[in-house]
Design a protein around this motif. Structure first.
Motif, PDB file in Angstrom:
ATOM      1  N   ALA A  18       3.538  -4.193   8.646  1.00 48.54           N
ATOM      2  CA  ALA A  18       4.630  -3.934   7.698  1.00 48.54           C
ATOM      3  C   ALA A  18       4.519  -4.841   6.485  1.00 48.54           C
ATOM      4  N   LEU A  19       4.161  -6.098   6.700  1.00 46.89           N
ATOM      5  CA  LEU A  19       4.015  -7.024   5.568  1.00 46.89           C
ATOM      6  C   LEU A  19       2.856  -6.619   4.666  1.00 46.89           C
ATOM      7  N   LEU A  20       1.768  -6.166   5.248  1.00 52.02           N
ATOM      8  CA  LEU A  20       0.635  -5.719   4.439  1.00 52.02           C
ATOM      9  C   LEU A  20       0.978  -4.472   3.629  1.00 52.02           C
ATOM     10  N   ILE A  21       1.678  -3.540   4.261  1.00 56.07           N
ATOM     11  CA  ILE A  21       2.079  -2.321   3.542  1.00 56.07           C
ATOM     12  C   ILE A  21       3.058  -2.668   2.420  1.00 56.07           C
ATOM     13  N   THR A  22       4.001  -3.571   2.697  1.00 61.40           N
ATOM     14  CA  THR A  22       4.964  -3.984   1.677  1.00 61.40           C
ATOM     15  C   THR A  22       4.268  -4.685   0.517  1.00 61.40           C
ATOM     16  N   ALA A  23       3.327  -5.559   0.822  1.00 58.94           N
ATOM     17  CA  ALA A  23       2.579  -6.261  -0.235  1.00 58.94           C
ATOM     18  C   ALA A  23       1.780  -5.267  -1.086  1.00 58.94           C
ATOM     19  N   ALA A  24       1.177  -4.287  -0.440  1.00 57.19           N
ATOM     20  CA  ALA A  24       0.426  -3.274  -1.193  1.00 57.19           C
ATOM     21  C   ALA A  24       1.356  -2.443  -2.077  1.00 57.19           C
ATOM     22  N   ALA A  25       2.534  -2.110  -1.568  1.00 59.12           N
ATOM     23  CA  ALA A  25       3.496  -1.344  -2.368  1.00 59.12           C
ATOM     24  C   ALA A  25       3.982  -2.145  -3.567  1.00 59.12           C
ATOM     25  N   ILE A  26       4.266  -3.424  -3.376  1.00 61.39           N
ATOM     26  CA  ILE A  26       4.708  -4.269  -4.487  1.00 61.39           C
ATOM     27  C   ILE A  26       3.612  -4.386  -5.529  1.00 61.39           C
ATOM     28  N   ALA A  27       2.369  -4.607  -5.084  1.00 66.45           N
ATOM     29  CA  ALA A  27       1.259  -4.705  -6.032  1.00 66.45           C
ATOM     30  C   ALA A  27       1.058  -3.386  -6.773  1.00 66.45           C
TER      31      ALA A  27
ATOM     32  N   VAL B 173       1.404  -2.891 -10.833  1.00 68.06           N
ATOM     33  CA  VAL B 173       0.316  -2.354 -11.661  1.00 68.06           C
ATOM     34  C   VAL B 173       0.786  -1.107 -12.398  1.00 68.06           C
ATOM     35  N   LEU B 174       1.501  -0.237 -11.711  1.00 66.32           N
ATOM     36  CA  LEU B 174       2.018   0.969 -12.343  1.00 66.32           C
ATOM     37  C   LEU B 174       2.984   0.637 -13.480  1.00 66.32           C
ATOM     38  N   GLY B 175       3.837  -0.344 -13.267  1.00 64.71           N
ATOM     39  CA  GLY B 175       4.777  -0.764 -14.302  1.00 64.71           C
ATOM     40  C   GLY B 175       4.071  -1.333 -15.515  1.00 64.71           C
TER      41      GLY B 175
END
Length: 75
Positions: free
Chosen positions: A55-64, A68-70
């Motif tokens: 879950a932490l890895l998925i959350t970190a990937a989503a934040i990154a 980047v998209l922003g």
């Protein structure tokens, strides 16, 4: 002829009222988000260590990804 001088005042008053209500709705939404995140973290913690790591890895990937998209859509 219509008296158009009244219309900007009415618009300004409506914007002011919305400006006063906006922080309240932001607090309600923030409280709901905090509640949901706390409940989901508690449930995830009960499921075990390996699920927490995933879950932490998925959350970190989503934040990154959102960052980047922003940055890409900013200009």
């Amino acid at each position: 002829m219509d008296d158009v001088s009244r219309f900007p005042v009415a618009t300004l008053a409506a914007d002011t009222l919305l400006g006063l209500l906006l922080p309240f709705w932001q607090l309600v939404i923030a409280a709901f988000v905090v509640f949901v995140v706390a409940a989901s973290v508690g449930r995830l913690a009960r499921r075990g260590r390996s699920r927490m790591t995933t879950a932490l890895l998925i959350t970190a990937a989503a934040i990154a990804g959102f960052t980047v998209l922003g940055v890409l859509l900013e200009s």
